[in-house]
Design a protein around this motif. Sequence first.
Motif, PDB file in Angstrom:
ATOM      1  N   LEU A 126       0.817  -1.219   0.000  1.00 24.96           N
ATOM      2  CA  LEU A 126       0.000   0.000   0.000  1.00 24.96           C
ATOM      3  C   LEU A 126       0.847   1.265   0.000  1.00 24.96           C
ATOM      4  N   VAL A 127       2.139   1.149   0.324  1.00 24.08           N
ATOM      5  CA  VAL A 127       2.989   2.349   0.368  1.00 24.08           C
ATOM      6  C   VAL A 127       3.160   2.970  -1.017  1.00 24.08           C
ATOM      7  N   LEU A 128       2.764   2.258  -2.056  1.00 27.12           N
ATOM      8  CA  LEU A 128       2.890   2.829  -3.400  1.00 27.12           C
ATOM      9  C   LEU A 128       1.982   4.049  -3.566  1.00 27.12           C
ATOM     10  N   VAL A 129       0.900   4.124  -2.773  1.00 26.43           N
ATOM     11  CA  VAL A 129      -0.032   5.250  -2.912  1.00 26.43           C
ATOM     12  C   VAL A 129       0.571   6.532  -2.350  1.00 26.43           C
ATOM     13  N   ILE A 130       1.640   6.441  -1.554  1.00 27.45           N
ATOM     14  CA  ILE A 130       2.272   7.651  -1.020  1.00 27.45           C
ATOM     15  C   ILE A 130       3.639   7.884  -1.653  1.00 27.45           C
ATOM     16  N   GLY A 131       3.897   7.173  -2.757  1.00 28.06           N
ATOM     17  CA  GLY A 131       5.089   7.471  -3.537  1.00 28.06           C
ATOM     18  C   GLY A 131       6.352   6.744  -3.138  1.00 28.06           C
ATOM     19  N   LEU A 132       6.256   5.675  -2.341  1.00 23.68           N
ATOM     20  CA  LEU A 132       7.438   4.873  -2.024  1.00 23.68           C
ATOM     21  C   LEU A 132       7.540   3.729  -3.021  1.00 23.68           C
ATOM     22  N   PHE A 133       8.751   3.495  -3.520  1.00 27.57           N
ATOM     23  CA  PHE A 133       8.933   2.529  -4.601  1.00 27.57           C
ATOM     24  C   PHE A 133       9.287   1.152  -4.038  1.00 27.57           C
ATOM     25  N   ASP A 134       8.291   0.486  -3.460  1.00 31.09           N
ATOM     26  CA  ASP A 134       8.489  -0.880  -2.985  1.00 31.09           C
ATOM     27  C   ASP A 134       8.524  -1.821  -4.183  1.00 31.09           C
ATOM     28  N   LEU A 135       8.547  -3.113  -3.918  1.00 36.00           N
ATOM     29  CA  LEU A 135       8.668  -4.096  -5.004  1.00 36.00           C
ATOM     30  C   LEU A 135       7.553  -3.947  -6.029  1.00 36.00           C
ATOM     31  N   LEU A 136       6.308  -3.867  -5.580  1.00 40.79           N
ATOM     32  CA  LEU A 136       5.184  -3.762  -6.514  1.00 40.79           C
ATOM     33  C   LEU A 136       5.252  -2.477  -7.318  1.00 40.79           C
ATOM     34  N   ASN A 137       5.594  -1.369  -6.678  1.00 43.16           N
ATOM     35  CA  ASN A 137       5.662  -0.093  -7.384  1.00 43.16           C
ATOM     36  C   ASN A 137       6.814  -0.079  -8.390  1.00 43.16           C
ATOM     37  N   MET A 138       7.930  -0.727  -8.036  1.00 45.43           N
ATOM     38  CA  MET A 138       9.048  -0.799  -8.969  1.00 45.43           C
ATOM     39  C   MET A 138       8.666  -1.583 -10.211  1.00 45.43           C
ATOM     40  N   VAL A 139       7.944  -2.683 -10.022  1.00 44.42           N
ATOM     41  CA  VAL A 139       7.498  -3.476 -11.171  1.00 44.42           C
ATOM     42  C   VAL A 139       6.535  -2.666 -12.025  1.00 44.42           C
ATOM     43  N   SER A 140       5.593  -1.978 -11.375  1.00 36.73           N
ATOM     44  CA  SER A 140       4.631  -1.159 -12.126  1.00 36.73           C
ATOM     45  C   SER A 140       5.334  -0.059 -12.906  1.00 36.73           C
ATOM     46  N   THR A 141       6.377   0.514 -12.306  1.00 39.28           N
ATOM     47  CA  THR A 141       7.108   1.600 -12.959  1.00 39.28           C
ATOM     48  C   THR A 141       7.901   1.092 -14.156  1.00 39.28           C
ATOM     49  N   THR A 142       8.581  -0.036 -13.986  1.00 37.69           N
ATOM     50  CA  THR A 142       9.422  -0.551 -15.069  1.00 37.69           C
ATOM     51  C   THR A 142       8.601  -1.081 -16.237  1.00 37.69           C
ATOM     52  N   THR A 143       7.368  -1.496 -15.986  1.00 42.45           N
ATOM     53  CA  THR A 143       6.529  -1.962 -17.106  1.00 42.45           C
ATOM     54  C   THR A 143       6.125  -0.810 -18.015  1.00 42.45           C
ATOM     55  N   ALA A 144       6.274   0.433 -17.533  1.00 44.18           N
ATOM     56  CA  ALA A 144       5.985   1.597 -18.372  1.00 44.18           C
ATOM     57  C   ALA A 144       7.161   1.969 -19.264  1.00 44.18           C
ATOM     58  N   ASP A 145       8.296   1.299 -19.075  1.00 44.96           N
ATOM     59  CA  ASP A 145       9.469   1.529 -19.913  1.00 44.96           C
ATOM     60  C   ASP A 145       9.146   1.101 -21.345  1.00 44.96           C
ATOM     61  N   PRO A 146       9.332   1.970 -22.325  1.00 41.16           N
ATOM     62  CA  PRO A 146       9.010   1.604 -23.713  1.00 41.16           C
ATOM     63  C   PRO A 146       9.710   0.324 -24.177  1.00 41.16           C
ATOM     64  N   GLU A 147      10.885   0.052 -23.625  1.00 37.81           N
ATOM     65  CA  GLU A 147      11.618  -1.154 -24.024  1.00 37.81           C
ATOM     66  C   GLU A 147      10.882  -2.426 -23.620  1.00 37.81           C
ATOM     67  N   TRP A 148      10.182  -2.388 -22.475  1.00 33.76           N
ATOM     68  CA  TRP A 148       9.498  -3.579 -21.960  1.00 33.76           C
ATOM     69  C   TRP A 148       8.009  -3.321 -21.781  1.00 33.76           C
ATOM     70  N   PHE A 149       7.471  -2.404 -22.545  1.00 36.07           N
ATOM     71  CA  PHE A 149       6.044  -2.094 -22.414  1.00 36.07           C
ATOM     72  C   PHE A 149       5.205  -3.296 -22.867  1.00 36.07           C
ATOM     73  N   GLY A 150       4.208  -3.639 -22.042  1.00 41.00           N
ATOM     74  CA  GLY A 150       3.316  -4.734 -22.400  1.00 41.00           C
ATOM     75  C   GLY A 150       3.645  -6.049 -21.733  1.00 41.00           C
ATOM     76  N   TYR A 151       4.635  -6.067 -20.807  1.00 39.32           N
ATOM     77  CA  TYR A 151       4.998  -7.316 -20.141  1.00 39.32           C
ATOM     78  C   TYR A 151       4.708  -7.223 -18.647  1.00 39.32           C
ATOM     79  N   ALA A 152       3.610  -6.567 -18.308  1.00 41.33           N
ATOM     80  CA  ALA A 152       3.252  -6.394 -16.895  1.00 41.33           C
ATOM     81  C   ALA A 152       2.871  -7.715 -16.239  1.00 41.33           C
ATOM     82  N   ILE A 153       2.271  -8.623 -17.003  1.00 37.06           N
ATOM     83  CA  ILE A 153       1.836  -9.894 -16.419  1.00 37.06           C
ATOM     84  C   ILE A 153       3.017 -10.644 -15.828  1.00 37.06           C
ATOM     85  N   GLU A 154       4.121 -10.703 -16.567  1.00 33.91           N
ATOM     86  CA  GLU A 154       5.306 -11.393 -16.057  1.00 33.91           C
ATOM     87  C   GLU A 154       5.808 -10.735 -14.773  1.00 33.91           C
ATOM     88  N   GLY A 155       5.761  -9.403 -14.740  1.00 35.73           N
ATOM     89  CA  GLY A 155       6.215  -8.691 -13.545  1.00 35.73           C
ATOM     90  C   GLY A 155       5.350  -8.984 -12.338  1.00 35.73           C
TER      91      GLY A 155
END
Length: 346
Positions: A285-314
């Motif tokens: 839940l800390v992602l809602v206050i801007g802390l980059f825990d494991l889940l937030n890091m995965v969500s952020t990296t899936t927005a990378d154009p290089e790996w866009f569209g591979y959120a399921i694996e993350g």
Amino acid sequence: MREFFKNLISSPSNIILSLFWILLLSIVLPPFIQWAVLDAVFVADSSAQCSRDAACWAFIYARFDDFIFGRYPDPERWRVVIGLLLPVILFLGTFVTASKYKIKYALSCLFICPIVSFIFFYGGIFSLEIVDTRLWGGLFLTIVIASSSIAFALPIGIILALGRRSSYPVISILSITFIEVSRSIPMITVLFVASIMFPFFVPEGVEVDKLLRTIIAVTLFAGAYMAEVIRGGLQAVPKGQYEASTAMGHGYWQVFGLVILPQALKISIPGIVNLFIGFFKDTTLVLVIGLFDLLNMVSTTTADPEWFGYAIEGYIFVGFVFFVFCFSMGTYSKKLEKKLSDKINK
């Protein structure tokens, strides 16, 4: 194992349920195995080598360091490894050392390790470069928040549980008020208050680190739930234990510290571990206050154009990591409960 298969066909309803699950698994598992294993790409230089029709685990491989360390500087990540391994080594030491040293290892793991680990993580002394907590992230941050909150929530829960049962009205009312108010508020509200509203109530120029505010908020919130679990354990201890301990001339703190609390904590182990597992998962839940825990890091990296569209694996990777941690805690608690029961029975 024989008993397990026997139960699958022990009654007509169990036979029907068994056939239903066999049919469901036969429909779901083959395409999933085909997608996740047989056609999957495990190592690749870029997403161009992956297929949209199969899993691309190369995404996990390519961003694995980010998932573990977040934005922590690459040259300093060895400090994170040491800071995380130190409590693990001391904890494992409780299994292999003589009984008289087990308490020392446990106390060191609880009180000394957090200080030493924080020195490694943050730096500022011993020629260690300061790494601001805003750069902490990934699984590392999840472990820091969860372990700190869980470790400090247990003693707070014990104090609140004893306070709620106190014969002094002021102590009892304050403990009950804190517990009931905390249990009536969603955790996400507590995080918003600690992160957004708290700075408005402190003098101008005074700043408290966001991560520290989050850990304190989660700790107090977990402590209220912990108090109720421990209170249940205290009520389960036979009244004769109080009377026998008092008859031996023990004072209040001796009665609870030497006789009542050890039994209550043993009884409360399933509930305590259940809370540990629940709050470990709630750290996301800390992602809602801007802390980059494991889940937030995965969500952020899936927005990378290089790996866009591979959120399921993350997200599958996140689920697997949380399963490993939660399953390990549950398994250890069962072994600990059985070990303590065997000692009491002897």
